[in-house]
Design a protein around this motif. Structure first.
Motif, PDB file in Angstrom:
ATOM      1  N   ASP A  51      41.780  35.463  36.371  1.00 12.26           N
ATOM      2  CA  ASP A  51      40.926  34.399  35.838  1.00 12.26           C
ATOM      3  C   ASP A  51      39.666  34.977  35.196  1.00 12.26           C
ATOM      4  O   ASP A  51      38.556  34.492  35.424  1.00 12.26           O
ATOM      5  CB  ASP A  51      40.570  33.413  36.964  1.00 12.26           C
ATOM      6  CG  ASP A  51      39.905  32.145  36.449  1.00 12.26           C
ATOM      7  OD1 ASP A  51      40.129  31.799  35.278  1.00 12.26           O
ATOM      8  OD2 ASP A  51      39.160  31.523  37.220  1.00 12.26           O
ATOM      9  N   ALA A  52      39.873  36.022  34.377  1.00 15.55           N
ATOM     10  CA  ALA A  52      38.775  36.682  33.645  1.00 15.55           C
ATOM     11  C   ALA A  52      37.663  37.161  34.570  1.00 15.55           C
ATOM     12  O   ALA A  52      36.493  37.222  34.193  1.00 15.55           O
ATOM     13  CB  ALA A  52      38.209  35.762  32.569  1.00 15.55           C
ATOM     14  N   GLY A  53      38.025  37.505  35.827  1.00 15.70           N
ATOM     15  CA  GLY A  53      37.050  38.024  36.766  1.00 15.70           C
ATOM     16  C   GLY A  53      36.328  36.967  37.573  1.00 15.70           C
ATOM     17  O   GLY A  53      35.590  37.298  38.507  1.00 15.70           O
ATOM     18  N   LYS A  54      36.545  35.710  37.243  1.00 18.88           N
ATOM     19  CA  LYS A  54      35.858  34.639  37.983  1.00 18.88           C
ATOM     20  C   LYS A  54      36.475  34.451  39.363  1.00 18.88           C
ATOM     21  O   LYS A  54      35.787  34.111  40.322  1.00 18.88           O
ATOM     22  CB  LYS A  54      35.921  33.337  37.192  1.00 18.88           C
ATOM     23  CG  LYS A  54      35.258  33.413  35.821  1.00 18.88           C
ATOM     24  CD  LYS A  54      35.554  32.182  34.982  1.00 18.88           C
ATOM     25  CE  LYS A  54      35.034  32.322  33.564  1.00 18.88           C
ATOM     26  NZ  LYS A  54      35.396  31.177  32.712  1.00 18.88           N
ATOM     27  N   THR A  55      37.799  34.652  39.460  1.00 24.20           N
ATOM     28  CA  THR A  55      38.490  34.495  40.738  1.00 24.20           C
ATOM     29  C   THR A  55      38.591  35.813  41.494  1.00 24.20           C
ATOM     30  O   THR A  55      38.372  35.859  42.700  1.00 24.20           O
ATOM     31  CB  THR A  55      39.900  33.912  40.512  1.00 24.20           C
ATOM     32  OG1 THR A  55      39.777  32.626  39.892  1.00 24.20           O
ATOM     33  CG2 THR A  55      40.652  33.772  41.823  1.00 24.20           C
ATOM     34  N   LEU A  56      38.918  36.904  40.771  1.00 20.73           N
ATOM     35  CA  LEU A  56      39.074  38.201  41.451  1.00 20.73           C
ATOM     36  C   LEU A  56      38.737  39.357  40.534  1.00 20.73           C
ATOM     37  O   LEU A  56      39.157  39.398  39.366  1.00 20.73           O
ATOM     38  CB  LEU A  56      40.520  38.375  41.953  1.00 20.73           C
ATOM     39  CG  LEU A  56      40.858  39.749  42.541  1.00 20.73           C
ATOM     40  CD1 LEU A  56      40.099  39.983  43.844  1.00 20.73           C
ATOM     41  CD2 LEU A  56      42.361  39.891  42.761  1.00 20.73           C
ATOM     42  N   ILE A  57      37.983  40.299  41.071  1.00 20.41           N
ATOM     43  CA  ILE A  57      37.796  41.625  40.478  1.00 20.41           C
ATOM     44  C   ILE A  57      38.099  42.618  41.593  1.00 20.41           C
ATOM     45  O   ILE A  57      37.427  42.618  42.619  1.00 20.41           O
ATOM     46  CB  ILE A  57      36.359  41.842  39.965  1.00 20.41           C
ATOM     47  CG1 ILE A  57      36.003  40.830  38.873  1.00 20.41           C
ATOM     48  CG2 ILE A  57      36.178  43.274  39.445  1.00 20.41           C
ATOM     49  CD1 ILE A  57      34.533  40.843  38.494  1.00 20.41           C
ATOM     50  N   LEU A  58      39.111  43.437  41.396  1.00 17.10           N
ATOM     51  CA  LEU A  58      39.484  44.416  42.428  1.00 17.10           C
ATOM     52  C   LEU A  58      39.487  45.810  41.829  1.00 17.10           C
ATOM     53  O   LEU A  58      40.059  46.032  40.760  1.00 17.10           O
ATOM     54  CB  LEU A  58      40.860  44.085  43.002  1.00 17.10           C
ATOM     55  CG  LEU A  58      41.373  45.017  44.115  1.00 17.10           C
ATOM     56  CD1 LEU A  58      42.181  44.229  45.139  1.00 17.10           C
ATOM     57  CD2 LEU A  58      42.234  46.160  43.551  1.00 17.10           C
ATOM     58  N   ILE A  59      38.832  46.718  42.507  1.00 16.55           N
ATOM     59  CA  ILE A  59      38.813  48.130  42.117  1.00 16.55           C
ATOM     60  C   ILE A  59      39.402  48.950  43.256  1.00 16.55           C
ATOM     61  O   ILE A  59      38.933  48.870  44.392  1.00 16.55           O
ATOM     62  CB  ILE A  59      37.379  48.626  41.843  1.00 16.55           C
ATOM     63  CG1 ILE A  59      36.735  47.861  40.687  1.00 16.55           C
ATOM     64  CG2 ILE A  59      37.381  50.135  41.571  1.00 16.55           C
ATOM     65  CD1 ILE A  59      37.065  48.358  39.328  1.00 16.55           C
TER      66      ILE A  59
END
Length: 580
Positions: A51-59
């Protein structure tokens, strides 16, 4: 009773305020976390976006990981392993160093960290929500770190409402991802978007990484830059004139491994190309400057995206001379006319040219050997009837059969209509006609398409690929037919009638590289402006100029081009008499 009004802010509120500077959008989070992974010595980094980083950003990285205590401390404000004394502040060699990023991110998101050091038997898990620690305990996990950022700005709805569309936010994320990938080509970078693998950059050289990110660039298109002085050294690549573009996007400067913007360095590079590139064309470059950190200041911008050099003149001079040297060693430094000829020849090398079709060389020669006619000769031609020529074309309306058109010098024409004289700037007139055509099409009309005998492949970066997918319905209104081909290319099967492919490609790229290139947000007027300028008028026939004059008469604006240039100027009898 105390009248004191000043009080310390609660830590949670202070962190949210700090987050306003560090965490402006999902791309800001991606940048900070990628930099942390690099600082941890990772050789493999996975970025997963939903969701374009709104829901999840994982590194996920295979770096050194953290022990139990550090895994908790890294979320405290100004907690860092990279600065211990004031002296360290002026010798920064790492990407992240302020100790603000994780604390700021954790204040406005739901965060989970799983981490384990190589020599440890068990790892650690830390979960935080809105700055509040929910869990900190031993946990079995892989070596390195996995950091998940969910529901960014969940507790600051006003900030979340100010985020742009998914396409815009995703475009910014990919830009940050590509910058880090360019700076560290020996690292394996993978990007997943909504459970689909978008890119997978295997370890390579810098030139190889450039070609991975920009598939239309070949290694033979890149010129090596290398210079070393006691004060600084520079390495990297600049592009040959053949891959220069009219849009920004492929210009990168890295100082001590960090992407920065510096207008002085950009000017040093572009001026080095002064003899080899046409006006308004920008070179490709990826340059690495290595300099004593004490001679720079990276703290002049909250996002560390700008830099100040102690000796700007020295940096400018070294960069400029190094780029000139790279160009001079590879190219013969032709003048602009020679380069344009070579570029035209290159474009048609793989095409079939019929025997009756003039060659690029002959067209170039005839155009450039044309000499302006004398004023007396022009007057003679002006009053010589050419009605017999006009009558040959059924396209001419009766109102223009008594109109005389005389070429002066490209792109100017002298027009005689009854007893009136006009000076016409044909390029400006063509731009106005096509601008109003495109604008009408985008608002509901339709422009005819011309099918291509052989579909043309359009190579794009992942960032451009996403934007084009959004713009397909808008482009279809003005006559484009574009279909996906593979993960980084599309096929153009039809163009607006009268538009050449090379013109269409350059204008498409200028739209895709624009910061506002989203179908809903991108102004219709701007799209019309982009494409109207691509129609060239260097060799109009009498038929074409007559039709152009007729079409101009039907435009809402007849005297000024969309770019503010004068289209026509009436020459009265009094004007002529005043000249003599």
């Amino acid at each position: 009773m105390s009248d004191s009004k000043i009080q310390l802010l609660p830590d949670s509120l202070a962190n949210q305020i700090a987050a306003g500077e560090v965490v402006q959008r999902p791309a800001s989070v991606v940048k900070e976390l990628l930099e942390n992974a690099i600082d941890a010595g990772a050789t493999r980094i996975l970025l997963r976006i939903e969701d374009a980083g709104k829901t999840l950003i994982l590194i996920q990285d295979n770096g050194c990981g953290m022990e139990f205590h550090d895994a908790r401390m890294c979320f405290e404000r100004h907690a860092t392993s990279k600065i211990k004394t004031t002296k360290d502040l002026f010798q920064i060699k790492t990407l992240g160093f302020r100790g603000e990023a994780l604390a700021s991110i954790a204040a406005v998101a739901q965060v989970e960290l799983k981490t384990k050091q190589n020599e440890s038997k068990i790892g650690t898990i830390v979960t935080i929500e809105g700055g509040t620690i929910l869990k900190h305990e031993p946990f079995p996990t892989t070596e390195g770190s996995i950091l998940s950022i969910r529901n960014l700005f969940f507790n600051v709805p006003a900030r979340r409402n100010f985020l742009k569309s998914n396409t815009t936010e995703l475009k910014q994320i990919i830009a940050e991802f590509q910058r880090i990938a360019l700076s560290y080509p020996a690292v394996h970078f993978s990007l997943e978007i909504d459970t689909q693998t978008a890119t997978d950059y295997f370890p390579t050289t810098l030139s190889g990484r450039i070609c991975q990110i920009y598939p239309w660039i070949k290694e033979t298109d890149l010129l090596a830059v290398s210079e070393s002085t006691p004060m600084l050294s520079i390495s990297g690549y600049v592009g040959t004139p053949a891959i220069a573009r009219k849009t920004r996007g492929e210009q990168f400067l890295f100082v001590n491994g960090r992407f920065v913007k510096d207008y002085s360095v950009n000017h040093a590079v572009t001026t080095a190309y002064r003899q080899t590139l046409p006006a308004e064309t920008l070179p490709v470059y990826v340059l690495n400057l290595t300099i004593d950190p004490a001679k720079t200041d990276i703290n002049i911008h909250p996002t560390k995206s700008e830099i100040k050099f102690e000796d700007d003149r020295l940096v400018y001079g070294v960069v400029n001379s190094a780029v000139k040297k790279a160009i001079g060693q590879t190219l013969s430094l032709p003048d602009i006319a020679d380069f344009q000829l070579q570029r035209a020849i290159t474009e048609v090398q793989n095409r079939d040219i019929s025997e009756n079709e003039p060659t690029i060389q002959s067209m170039y020669r005839s155009e450039n050997t044309h000499k302006p006619e004398s004023f007396a000769h022009l007057l003679d031609k002006l009053y010589k009837p050419i009605q017999e020529n006009n009558s040959k074309s059924s396209l001419f309306s009766d109102s223009y059969k008594n109109t005389t058109f005389t070429p002066l010098f490209t792109p100017f024409w002298l027009v005689r209509q009854s007893d009136e004289l006009f000076l016409l700037q044909a390029e400006a007139a063509r731009e106005r006609v096509w601008y109003e055509r495109y604008l009408a099409a985008l608002k509901g009309s339709q422009i005819a398409s011309q099918k291509l005998l052989y579909p043309q492949r359009l190579l794009l970066s992942p960032e451009q690929h996403i934007v084009l997918a959004e713009l397909i319905p808008t482009l279809a209104k003005i006559g484009f037919e574009i279909i996906p081909y593979n993960e980084n290319s599309w096929l153009i099967t039809a163009l607006p009638f009268g538009l050449a492919f090379n013109e269409a490609e350059s204008q498409l790229l200028s739209i895709l590289d624009s910061p506002d290139s989203v179908s809903i947000q991108y102004p219709k007027e701007q799209i019309a402006l982009n494409f109207c300028r691509s129609h060239q008028t260097s060799a109009l026939t009498i038929e074409q100029i007559t039709n152009l004059w007729s079409e101009l008469s039907r435009c809402q604006e007849k005297y000024v081009s969309p770019f503010g240039e004068v289209i026509q100027k009436k020459i009265s009898k009094q004007d002529v008499e005043s000249w003599f």
